[in-house]
Motif scaffolding. Structure first.
Motif, PDB file in Angstrom:
ATOM      1  N   VAL A  27       0.797 -23.244  -4.177  1.00 12.78           N
ATOM      2  CA  VAL A  27      -0.639 -22.997  -4.238  1.00 12.78           C
ATOM      3  C   VAL A  27      -0.904 -21.749  -3.402  1.00 12.78           C
ATOM      4  O   VAL A  27      -0.472 -21.654  -2.259  1.00 12.78           O
ATOM      5  N   SER A  28      -1.625 -20.816  -3.970  1.00 10.59           N
ATOM      6  CA  SER A  28      -1.892 -19.562  -3.259  1.00 10.59           C
ATOM      7  C   SER A  28      -2.771 -19.812  -2.050  1.00 10.59           C
ATOM      8  O   SER A  28      -3.747 -20.550  -2.110  1.00 10.59           O
ATOM      9  N   MET A  29      -2.415 -19.183  -0.947  1.00 11.21           N
ATOM     10  CA  MET A  29      -3.223 -19.304   0.269  1.00 11.21           C
ATOM     11  C   MET A  29      -4.322 -18.272   0.289  1.00 11.21           C
ATOM     12  O   MET A  29      -5.402 -18.520   0.786  1.00 11.21           O
ATOM     13  N   CYS A  30      -4.034 -17.107  -0.220  1.00 15.99           N
ATOM     14  CA  CYS A  30      -5.054 -16.062  -0.275  1.00 15.99           C
ATOM     15  C   CYS A  30      -4.702 -15.101  -1.412  1.00 15.99           C
ATOM     16  O   CYS A  30      -3.546 -14.941  -1.775  1.00 15.99           O
ATOM     17  N   LEU A  31      -5.728 -14.503  -1.943  1.00 16.85           N
ATOM     18  CA  LEU A  31      -5.561 -13.505  -2.996  1.00 16.85           C
ATOM     19  C   LEU A  31      -6.140 -12.184  -2.504  1.00 16.85           C
ATOM     20  O   LEU A  31      -7.205 -12.158  -1.898  1.00 16.85           O
ATOM     21  N   ILE A  32      -5.437 -11.119  -2.781  1.00 13.32           N
ATOM     22  CA  ILE A  32      -5.893  -9.801  -2.359  1.00 13.32           C
ATOM     23  C   ILE A  32      -6.173  -8.978  -3.613  1.00 13.32           C
ATOM     24  O   ILE A  32      -5.304  -8.822  -4.470  1.00 13.32           O
ATOM     25  N   TYR A  33      -7.378  -8.505  -3.698  1.00 12.21           N
ATOM     26  CA  TYR A  33      -7.772  -7.653  -4.823  1.00 12.21           C
ATOM     27  C   TYR A  33      -7.983  -6.241  -4.323  1.00 12.21           C
ATOM     28  O   TYR A  33      -8.494  -6.031  -3.227  1.00 12.21           O
ATOM     29  N   LYS A  34      -7.608  -5.284  -5.129  1.00  9.87           N
ATOM     30  CA  LYS A  34      -7.859  -3.902  -4.737  1.00  9.87           C
ATOM     31  C   LYS A  34      -9.293  -3.549  -5.129  1.00  9.87           C
ATOM     32  O   LYS A  34      -9.744  -3.837  -6.239  1.00  9.87           O
ATOM     33  N   PRO A  35     -10.057  -2.956  -4.204  1.00 11.23           N
ATOM     34  CA  PRO A  35     -11.457  -2.642  -4.488  1.00 11.23           C
ATOM     35  C   PRO A  35     -11.611  -1.559  -5.563  1.00 11.23           C
ATOM     36  O   PRO A  35     -12.482  -1.663  -6.417  1.00 11.23           O
ATOM     37  N   LYS A  36     -10.755  -0.581  -5.518  1.00 13.92           N
ATOM     38  CA  LYS A  36     -10.773   0.493  -6.511  1.00 13.92           C
ATOM     39  C   LYS A  36      -9.326   0.808  -6.871  1.00 13.92           C
ATOM     40  O   LYS A  36      -8.418   0.598  -6.087  1.00 13.92           O
ATOM     41  N   SER A  37      -9.128   1.331  -8.033  1.00 16.24           N
ATOM     42  CA  SER A  37      -7.752   1.639  -8.447  1.00 16.24           C
ATOM     43  C   SER A  37      -7.125   2.731  -7.581  1.00 16.24           C
ATOM     44  O   SER A  37      -5.904   2.803  -7.468  1.00 16.24           O
ATOM     45  N   SER A  38      -7.952   3.550  -6.939  1.00 19.04           N
ATOM     46  CA  SER A  38      -7.391   4.592  -6.073  1.00 19.04           C
ATOM     47  C   SER A  38      -6.896   4.030  -4.732  1.00 19.04           C
ATOM     48  O   SER A  38      -6.183   4.708  -4.007  1.00 19.04           O
ATOM     49  N   PHE A  39      -7.276   2.777  -4.424  1.00 16.75           N
ATOM     50  CA  PHE A  39      -6.835   2.147  -3.180  1.00 16.75           C
ATOM     51  C   PHE A  39      -5.688   1.165  -3.411  1.00 16.75           C
ATOM     52  O   PHE A  39      -5.584   0.148  -2.743  1.00 16.75           O
ATOM     53  N   PHE A  40      -4.821   1.469  -4.346  1.00 14.05           N
ATOM     54  CA  PHE A  40      -3.694   0.582  -4.637  1.00 14.05           C
ATOM     55  C   PHE A  40      -2.799   0.393  -3.421  1.00 14.05           C
ATOM     56  O   PHE A  40      -2.203  -0.653  -3.240  1.00 14.05           O
ATOM     57  N   TRP A  41      -2.697   1.380  -2.586  1.00 11.82           N
ATOM     58  CA  TRP A  41      -1.828   1.317  -1.424  1.00 11.82           C
ATOM     59  C   TRP A  41      -2.328   0.320  -0.381  1.00 11.82           C
ATOM     60  O   TRP A  41      -1.553  -0.203   0.419  1.00 11.82           O
ATOM     61  N   LEU A  42      -3.634   0.037  -0.404  1.00 13.69           N
ATOM     62  CA  LEU A  42      -4.207  -0.854   0.594  1.00 13.69           C
ATOM     63  C   LEU A  42      -3.669  -2.281   0.443  1.00 13.69           C
ATOM     64  O   LEU A  42      -3.245  -2.904   1.423  1.00 13.69           O
ATOM     65  N   THR A  43      -3.665  -2.775  -0.775  1.00 15.52           N
ATOM     66  CA  THR A  43      -3.147  -4.131  -0.985  1.00 15.52           C
ATOM     67  C   THR A  43      -1.643  -4.182  -0.726  1.00 15.52           C
ATOM     68  O   THR A  43      -1.138  -5.167  -0.195  1.00 15.52           O
ATOM     69  N   ASN A  44      -0.939  -3.117  -1.091  1.00 11.18           N
ATOM     70  CA  ASN A  44       0.514  -3.092  -0.855  1.00 11.18           C
ATOM     71  C   ASN A  44       0.854  -3.038   0.635  1.00 11.18           C
ATOM     72  O   ASN A  44       1.920  -3.497   1.034  1.00 11.18           O
ATOM     73  N   SER A  45      -0.028  -2.507   1.452  1.00 12.05           N
ATOM     74  CA  SER A  45       0.253  -2.466   2.881  1.00 12.05           C
ATOM     75  C   SER A  45      -0.155  -3.767   3.574  1.00 12.05           C
ATOM     76  O   SER A  45       0.426  -4.135   4.594  1.00 12.05           O
ATOM     77  N   PHE A  46      -1.164  -4.462   3.054  1.00 10.63           N
ATOM     78  CA  PHE A  46      -1.587  -5.729   3.658  1.00 10.63           C
ATOM     79  C   PHE A  46      -0.670  -6.894   3.298  1.00 10.63           C
ATOM     80  O   PHE A  46      -0.517  -7.831   4.072  1.00 10.63           O
TER      81      PHE A  46
END
Length: 83
Positions: free
Chosen positions: A7-26
């Motif tokens: 069961v997923s504990m948390c889901l991370i969505y990228k706010p904009k497609s240009s911020f793809f690196w943000l989810t990959n770093s978190f």
């Protein structure tokens, strides 16, 4: 309270497609900080279940007759299972 496996504990969505690196770093950061305590809690819970079953079996297999030993062991077992 326990959460079933897979069961997923948390889901991370990228706010904009240009911020793809943000989810990959978190993702690795969250994985390192959340996964270890959850893993340890799951293993501890499994050990507790095993110890509870073993305590029940060992107390039931003993032939405790005379001097009220059966009632003392039953009281101890009830106390152990409450916590």
């Amino acid at each position: 309270m326990s959460i079933p496996l897979r069961v997923s504990m948390c889901l991370i969505y990228k706010p904009k497609s240009s911020f793809f690196w943000l989810t990959n770093s978190f993702e690795p950061l969250l994985s390192m900080t959340i996964r270890l305590p959850c893993n340890s809690a799951t293993i501890a819970r499994q050990y507790l279940k095993f110890l509870d079953r073993s305590a029940k079996r060992s107390l039931l297999s003993l032939n405790l007759t005379g001097n009220g030993m059966v009632s003392q062991c039953a009281a101890w077992l009830e106390w152990w299972l409450r916590y």
